[in-house]
Every structure is written in C-alpha cells, then in structure tokens.
Design a protein around this motif. Structure first.
Motif, PDB file in Angstrom:
ATOM      1  N   ASP A  27       0.828  -1.207   0.000  1.00  0.00           N
ATOM      2  CA  ASP A  27       0.000   0.000   0.000  1.00  0.00           C
ATOM      3  C   ASP A  27       0.866   1.262   0.000  1.00  0.00           C
ATOM      4  O   ASP A  27       1.716   1.427   0.871  1.00  0.00           O
ATOM      5  CB  ASP A  27      -0.880  -0.043   1.263  1.00  0.00           C
ATOM      6  N   GLY A  28       0.627   2.136  -0.989  1.00  0.00           N
ATOM      7  CA  GLY A  28       1.443   3.340  -1.121  1.00  0.00           C
ATOM      8  C   GLY A  28       1.234   4.356  -0.022  1.00  0.00           C
ATOM      9  O   GLY A  28       2.044   5.264   0.151  1.00  0.00           O
ATOM     10  N   ARG A  29       0.153   4.224   0.746  1.00  0.00           N
ATOM     11  CA  ARG A  29      -0.143   5.231   1.780  1.00  0.00           C
ATOM     12  C   ARG A  29       0.911   5.256   2.879  1.00  0.00           C
ATOM     13  O   ARG A  29       1.065   6.258   3.571  1.00  0.00           O
ATOM     14  CB  ARG A  29      -1.525   4.994   2.395  1.00  0.00           C
ATOM     15  N   ALA A  30       1.663   4.143   3.006  1.00  0.00           N
ATOM     16  CA  ALA A  30       2.671   4.061   4.075  1.00  0.00           C
ATOM     17  C   ALA A  30       3.682   5.189   3.985  1.00  0.00           C
ATOM     18  O   ALA A  30       4.216   5.633   4.997  1.00  0.00           O
ATOM     19  CB  ALA A  30       3.367   2.711   4.018  1.00  0.00           C
ATOM     20  N   ASN A  41      -4.121   6.368  -3.293  1.00  0.00           N
ATOM     21  CA  ASN A  41      -4.609   4.990  -3.354  1.00  0.00           C
ATOM     22  C   ASN A  41      -3.886   4.271  -4.483  1.00  0.00           C
ATOM     23  O   ASN A  41      -4.382   4.161  -5.602  1.00  0.00           O
ATOM     24  CB  ASN A  41      -6.126   4.978  -3.577  1.00  0.00           C
ATOM     25  N   ASN A  42      -2.668   3.817  -4.188  1.00  0.00           N
ATOM     26  CA  ASN A  42      -1.892   3.096  -5.197  1.00  0.00           C
ATOM     27  C   ASN A  42      -1.028   2.052  -4.502  1.00  0.00           C
ATOM     28  O   ASN A  42      -1.157   1.838  -3.292  1.00  0.00           O
ATOM     29  CB  ASN A  42      -1.049   4.066  -6.036  1.00  0.00           C
ATOM     30  N   GLU A  43      -0.186   1.401  -5.252  1.00  0.00           N
ATOM     31  CA  GLU A  43       0.755   0.441  -4.662  1.00  0.00           C
ATOM     32  C   GLU A  43       2.174   0.909  -4.948  1.00  0.00           C
ATOM     33  O   GLU A  43       2.432   1.526  -5.989  1.00  0.00           O
ATOM     34  CB  GLU A  43       0.556  -0.943  -5.279  1.00  0.00           C
ATOM     35  N   GLN A  44       3.065   0.600  -4.032  1.00  0.00           N
ATOM     36  CA  GLN A  44       4.440   1.043  -4.168  1.00  0.00           C
ATOM     37  C   GLN A  44       5.384  -0.148  -4.004  1.00  0.00           C
ATOM     38  O   GLN A  44       5.139  -1.031  -3.182  1.00  0.00           O
ATOM     39  CB  GLN A  44       4.716   2.071  -3.076  1.00  0.00           C
ATOM     40  N   LEU A  45       6.452  -0.130  -4.781  1.00  0.00           N
ATOM     41  CA  LEU A  45       7.460  -1.179  -4.671  1.00  0.00           C
ATOM     42  C   LEU A  45       8.302  -0.904  -3.426  1.00  0.00           C
ATOM     43  O   LEU A  45       8.726   0.236  -3.212  1.00  0.00           O
ATOM     44  CB  LEU A  45       8.332  -1.149  -5.923  1.00  0.00           C
TER      45      LEU A  45
END
Ligand code: NI
Length: 224
Positions: A27-30, A41-45
């Motif tokens: 979760d990209g919010r971290a 609201n996205n995803e992160q590597l």
C-alpha cells in the motif's frame, strides 16, 4: 514549466519490467504524509528491496547521460527513485502537494525543487492514469510513451487520474536543483536552448560570449 524527454531505451525498459514483476508491492499510503495519505490509493514497490535498488540504478544512470535532464534540472541531489503501480482497486492519487523536504537514509535532507515521473507502461496498456499538473496557466494532463519522463515544479498541486483499465507502472523521484528559483532555472534553460541552436551554424565570437554569459549567470545563481 514542464519539460518532457525520452529517458530509458528498449533494453532498459525490458530489464525494468522484469524487476517490477519480481518485486514486492504494498500500500502506497505508508510513505505519504497525513494529508496526502487521504488522497493516495496506489501500490508502491518496497523501496529497500533489491529490485527497487536495481531499478533505481537504471534510472539514475539514464539521467546522467541525458543532457535535457541535466540542462533543465541542474541537479544537486536526486532522491532515490521510487516505483508505483495504479490499477484495480488501488488506482488513483487525488490532488496533493509533495512534502518540501525528504530525507535520505543517511539523514541528508533533499529539498524537492522538482518532481520527475518516468512512465514505464505503454499508454495503450491502460485507460486513464494521466498525471494532471496544476499551474498558473491552468491544468496540464500528461501521459507519455513508456520510457519517457516529465519534469515539473515540486511546488505544483498534482494528481494521478483513476486508471480504469490495465495497470500503470511509473517511477517518481525528486530533485534538489543547484538553482533553487524556477524563474532563474527557466531562463538558463531558454538561454541554453538558444545557444545550442546558434552553435549549429558553428562557433562565432557571439556564441562564445553568450556561453560565457550562461556560465556567469549559473555561477551567480548556483549553490553547489
Ligand atoms: Ni505527488
């Protein structure tokens, strides 16, 4: 001012997509501040993973050999590139501003004068996903071929429009410039561009003098 340029070649893109497929996504919010987390609201590597580090090296090496990036950004420090993915339920990032200061692992501060997004997915692979950047002259919507990058002022309110089909993979990072002022940096780029054109007809006393003016302005304004 927005500046776009081709950055990664086909082989680098192929290598990047292999690493992106192998990496761990979350979760990209971290990594967002409190206000940005509400819009994000996205995803992160995972930034500390081997894949992200190898990908970062590909991007940093490409930046180093790209005169358009160097002329437009006049980079002093480049924050390590991060990678994100938009699609499915995690498909958008509403209007927000990026934090002014980021911290490197060793604690060094990086002032985010410029933001850069490198588009990694071919535009035909996804619907939506435009990077919308607000400026004094209205909003600009950017969606580039895979491997192309856009550089824009870190001061801008910006958003990533919802991805309604497929996945949008991208790289993003910030640059602290040797020239903090956007106006001064813009003047230097315009002068540099005009000089490149003038030199096509060969060096003359005027091109030598103007090159001197460029460097003297840079010397006056740059903080190294
Ligand atoms: Ni942002």
């Amino acid at each position: 001012m927005l500046v776009t340029f081709p950055l990664l070649d086909a082989e680098e893109l192929r290598c990047a997509h292999g690493l992106l497929a192998a990496g761990h996504w979350s979760d990209g919010r971290a990594s967002a501040g409190a206000q940005a987390a509400l819009a994000k609201n996205n995803e992160q590597l995972a930034p500390q993973g081997d894949e992200a580090r190898a990908l970062g090296q590909i991007v940093l090496q490409a930046l180093d050999r790209t005169p358009r990036f160097l002329a437009a950004a006049l980079p002093k420090r480049v924050f390590p590139p991060h990678f994100n993915r938009y699609g499915g339920q995690a498909n958008t990032y509403g209007p927000h501003v990026d934090g002014a200061i980021r911290f490197l692992e060793n604690g060094t501060r990086v002032r985010t004068d410029l933001s850069c997004t490198v588009f990694l997915s071919p535009p035909q692979d996804y619907e939506g996903g435009e990077l919308a950047i607000q400026g004094t002259d209205g909003e600009r919507s950017v969606k580039l071929p895979a491997g192309h990058a856009v550089l824009y002022p870190g001061t801008s309110v910006h958003a990533v429009r919802p991805v309604t089909r497929g996945h949008r993979l991208a790289c993003f990072f910030w640059i602290e410039s040797m020239v903090r002022s956007h106006e001064q940096r813009k003047l230097l780029l315009e002068l540099d561009d005009a000089l490149v054109d003038l030199r096509m007809a060969g060096e003359t006393p005027a091109t030598v003098a103007l090159t001197g003016t460029y460097h003297n302005l840079l010397r006056m304004w740059a903080d190294t």
